[in-house]
Design a protein around this motif. Structure first.
Motif, PDB file in Angstrom:
ATOM      1  N   PHE A  70     -33.485 -27.008  -8.188  1.00 21.65           N
ATOM      2  CA  PHE A  70     -32.619 -27.467  -9.261  1.00 21.65           C
ATOM      3  C   PHE A  70     -33.133 -27.006 -10.624  1.00 21.65           C
ATOM      4  CE2 PHE A  70     -30.443 -31.393  -7.111  1.00 21.65           C
ATOM      5  CZ  PHE A  70     -29.791 -30.530  -6.259  1.00 21.65           C
ATOM      6  N   ALA A  71     -34.451 -26.884 -10.743  1.00 23.26           N
ATOM      7  CA  ALA A  71     -35.032 -26.425 -12.014  1.00 23.26           C
ATOM      8  C   ALA A  71     -34.918 -24.911 -12.171  1.00 23.26           C
ATOM      9  CB  ALA A  71     -36.491 -26.846 -12.096  1.00 23.26           C
ATOM     10  N   ASP A  72     -35.012 -24.181 -11.058  1.00 22.03           N
ATOM     11  CA  ASP A  72     -35.041 -22.717 -11.109  1.00 22.03           C
ATOM     12  C   ASP A  72     -33.670 -22.074 -11.275  1.00 22.03           C
ATOM     13  OD1 ASP A  72     -37.737 -22.763 -10.758  1.00 22.03           O
ATOM     14  OD2 ASP A  72     -37.734 -22.074  -8.674  1.00 22.03           O
ATOM     15  N   ILE A  73     -32.678 -22.644 -10.612  1.00 23.07           N
ATOM     16  CA  ILE A  73     -31.400 -21.951 -10.449  1.00 23.07           C
ATOM     17  C   ILE A  73     -30.374 -22.457 -11.458  1.00 23.07           C
ATOM     18  CG2 ILE A  73     -29.507 -21.497  -8.839  1.00 23.07           C
ATOM     19  CD1 ILE A  73     -31.536 -21.972  -6.562  1.00 23.07           C
ATOM     20  N   ASP A  74     -29.675 -21.518 -12.087  1.00 22.59           N
ATOM     21  CA  ASP A  74     -28.601 -21.847 -13.012  1.00 22.59           C
ATOM     22  C   ASP A  74     -27.280 -21.452 -12.361  1.00 22.59           C
ATOM     23  OD1 ASP A  74     -27.228 -22.618 -15.313  1.00 22.59           O
ATOM     24  OD2 ASP A  74     -27.293 -20.579 -16.115  1.00 22.59           O
ATOM     25  N   ALA A  75     -26.433 -22.435 -12.077  1.00 21.52           N
ATOM     26  CA  ALA A  75     -25.158 -22.166 -11.427  1.00 21.52           C
ATOM     27  C   ALA A  75     -24.134 -23.198 -11.885  1.00 21.52           C
ATOM     28  CB  ALA A  75     -25.324 -22.211  -9.910  1.00 21.52           C
ATOM     29  N   ASP A  76     -22.877 -22.950 -11.552  1.00 26.32           N
ATOM     30  CA  ASP A  76     -21.818 -23.913 -11.835  1.00 26.32           C
ATOM     31  C   ASP A  76     -21.639 -24.889 -10.677  1.00 26.32           C
ATOM     32  OD1 ASP A  76     -20.936 -22.716 -14.370  1.00 26.32           O
ATOM     33  OD2 ASP A  76     -20.316 -21.036 -13.116  1.00 26.32           O
ATOM     34  N   VAL A  77     -21.857 -24.401  -9.465  1.00 20.64           N
ATOM     35  CA  VAL A  77     -21.736 -25.216  -8.261  1.00 20.64           C
ATOM     36  C   VAL A  77     -22.984 -24.993  -7.410  1.00 20.64           C
ATOM     37  CG1 VAL A  77     -20.452 -25.605  -6.132  1.00 20.64           C
ATOM     38  CG2 VAL A  77     -19.215 -25.144  -8.258  1.00 20.64           C
ATOM     39  N   TYR A  78     -23.571 -26.079  -6.940  1.00 12.40           N
ATOM     40  CA  TYR A  78     -24.765 -26.025  -6.101  1.00 12.40           C
ATOM     41  C   TYR A  78     -24.418 -26.561  -4.709  1.00 12.40           C
ATOM     42  CZ  TYR A  78     -27.355 -25.529 -10.522  1.00 12.40           C
ATOM     43  OH  TYR A  78     -27.808 -25.105 -11.738  1.00 12.40           O
ATOM     44  N   LEU A  79     -24.714 -25.777  -3.694  1.00 10.67           N
ATOM     45  CA  LEU A  79     -24.517 -26.187  -2.309  1.00 10.67           C
ATOM     46  C   LEU A  79     -25.887 -26.375  -1.668  1.00 10.67           C
ATOM     47  CD1 LEU A  79     -22.808 -26.469   0.360  1.00 10.67           C
ATOM     48  CD2 LEU A  79     -23.082 -24.006   0.614  1.00 10.67           C
ATOM     49  N   LEU A  80     -26.132 -27.551  -1.109  1.00 12.96           N
ATOM     50  CA  LEU A  80     -27.403 -27.844  -0.444  1.00 12.96           C
ATOM     51  C   LEU A  80     -27.145 -28.019   1.045  1.00 12.96           C
ATOM     52  CD1 LEU A  80     -30.460 -28.601  -0.734  1.00 12.96           C
ATOM     53  CD2 LEU A  80     -29.710 -30.987  -0.963  1.00 12.96           C
ATOM     54  N   ILE A  81     -27.843 -27.251   1.871  1.00 12.89           N
ATOM     55  CA  ILE A  81     -27.665 -27.338   3.321  1.00 12.89           C
ATOM     56  C   ILE A  81     -28.994 -27.060   4.005  1.00 12.89           C
ATOM     57  CG2 ILE A  81     -26.952 -24.908   3.452  1.00 12.89           C
ATOM     58  CD1 ILE A  81     -25.107 -25.709   5.790  1.00 12.89           C
ATOM     59  N   ASP A  82     -29.307 -27.822   5.040  1.00 13.13           N
ATOM     60  CA  ASP A  82     -30.557 -27.627   5.770  1.00 13.13           C
ATOM     61  C   ASP A  82     -30.552 -26.288   6.504  1.00 13.13           C
ATOM     62  OD1 ASP A  82     -31.433 -30.054   4.887  1.00 13.13           O
ATOM     63  OD2 ASP A  82     -30.998 -31.135   6.745  1.00 13.13           O
ATOM     64  N   GLY A  83     -31.741 -25.742   6.705  1.00 16.26           N
ATOM     65  CA  GLY A  83     -31.866 -24.430   7.337  1.00 16.26           C
ATOM     66  C   GLY A  83     -32.023 -24.454   8.836  1.00 16.26           C
ATOM     67  N   ASP A  84     -31.729 -25.596   9.479  1.00 16.82           N
ATOM     68  CA  ASP A  84     -31.941 -25.704  10.925  1.00 16.82           C
ATOM     69  C   ASP A  84     -30.691 -25.420  11.756  1.00 16.82           C
ATOM     70  OD1 ASP A  84     -30.464 -27.918  10.300  1.00 16.82           O
ATOM     71  OD2 ASP A  84     -31.995 -29.391  10.869  1.00 16.82           O
ATOM     72  N   ASP A  85     -29.602 -24.994  11.090  1.00 18.27           N
ATOM     73  CA  ASP A  85     -28.353 -24.633  11.763  1.00 18.27           C
ATOM     74  C   ASP A  85     -27.716 -25.803  12.504  1.00 18.27           C
ATOM     75  OD1 ASP A  85     -26.292 -22.871  12.479  1.00 18.27           O
ATOM     76  OD2 ASP A  85     -27.229 -22.400  14.400  1.00 18.27           O
ATOM     77  N   THR A  86     -27.868 -27.008  11.973  1.00 18.22           N
ATOM     78  CA  THR A  86     -27.201 -28.166  12.574  1.00 18.22           C
ATOM     79  C   THR A  86     -25.882 -28.488  11.877  1.00 18.22           C
ATOM     80  OG1 THR A  86     -28.531 -29.643  11.184  1.00 18.22           O
ATOM     81  CG2 THR A  86     -29.332 -29.219  13.422  1.00 18.22           C
TER      82      THR A  86
END
Length: 307
Positions: A70-86
């Motif tokens: 959240f501190a690093d990335i500058d965007a208008d929309v943020y999508l958060l999803i786990d990397g375990d493919d569930t």
């Protein structure tokens, strides 16, 4: 409009490539950021080969990853999803569309198990328990407090403190949105079993205790009058149970036969008063904090409607 997909992962080499490709197919405009959280396999190489931007967070814990992203990335929309493919990455466009159409500042993907094996019974029971606790404390219906599939606006991200270190980050996200009365919505998303050869990083009892501590801590911070008021009432009740017989006997005989009990009852009543005072002071601080958070939230523009 810039869309950033954030994928926290730890030792997910067997799944991360598929997650990245599915996100790219579902949301071609999104930049996919994979945050490798101290993996000791080739997760970073697989993610990079699939076309993701790979970054590293050395402090272990999903909360630390989210805070960094959240501190690093500058965007208008943020999508958060786990990397375990569930989670079903194909649902991402619907979540983003819902966010923009509202307009909302958070849309949570409520997990819909696609098989009996997708959701371990202990995790399902724990999730329902925490949903009920948070709903009762904050008087707001929560269907999937621990979901790791969410979409946020920029102003949500910029006003979110991100204090948690581990899996309790989802609790903090949920409580922050409720306490700040931020517009939010929920959508049902598919939830499947983990890829073969991988295992969940969530430790049912250990992480459950941490989540419960986080819920109680947030209750003290966000509902101080109610929380400290209950503590004050409990202390006062015990003090009265212990002290009333002694007072009655003193009125009748002029004697105090159980001095230690009398001292304990007096001390408990004093502590009850102090707890009530602390609750009122904490409530003043909460209001000041809420005002500052609200001003930070309002300082960012709303992303326009899709239509």
């Amino acid at each position: 409009m810039r869309i950033a997909a954030i994928v926290p992962c730890h030792n997910e080499a067997g799944a991360i490539g598929k997650v990245v490709r599915e996100l790219q197919a579902a949301v071609p405009a999104a930049e996919v950021y994979v945050y490798d959280n101290r993996s000791d396999d080739n997760t970073a190489d697989v993610a990079r080969a699939a076309g993701a931007i790979v970054r590293f967070e050395e402090r272990k814990g999903k909360g630390n990853v989210v805070r960094r992203a959240f501190a690093d990335i500058d965007a208008d929309v943020y999508l958060l999803i786990d990397g375990d493919d569930t989670y079903d990455a194909a649902a991402a466009p619907q979540l983003i569309e819902k966010l923009l159409e509202g307009p909302y500042d958070q849309v949570t993907g409520v997990r819909r198990p696609e098989s009996d094996a997708a959701y371990r019974s202990g995790h399902a029971l724990g999730n329902r328990f925490f949903n009920g606790i948070v709903g009762m404390i904050f008087a707001y219906r929560v269907d999937d407090m621990l979901s790791g599939y969410r979409v946020f606006s920029k102003r949500f991200v910029r006003s979110f403190p991100a204090l948690s270190r581990g899996f309790e980050i989802e609790t903090e996200l949920t409580v922050h949105s409720i306490s700040a009365r931020i517009p939010q919505a929920q959508l049902s998303v598919g939830f499947r079993d983990r890829a073969e050869g991988t295992e969940s990083k969530l430790r049912t009892y250990h992480d459950g205790q941490r989540i419960l501590r986080t819920v109680l801590k947030l209750a003290l911070h966000e509902r101080p009058v109610q929380a400290y008021g209950m503590i004050a009432a409990l202390l006062a009740a015990v003090a009265l149970i212990l002290g009333v017989p002694i007072v009655v006997e003193f009125i009748s005989t002029g004697l105090v036969p159980r001095l230690p009990t009398a001292l304990l009852a007096s001390s408990l009543m004093i502590l009850s008063g102090l707890a009530l005072i602390v609750g009122m002071l904490m409530d003043v601080l909460r209001k000041i904090r809420d005002e500052s958070s609200r001003l930070a939230y309002l300082s960012w523009e709303v992303v326009g409607h899709v239509r």
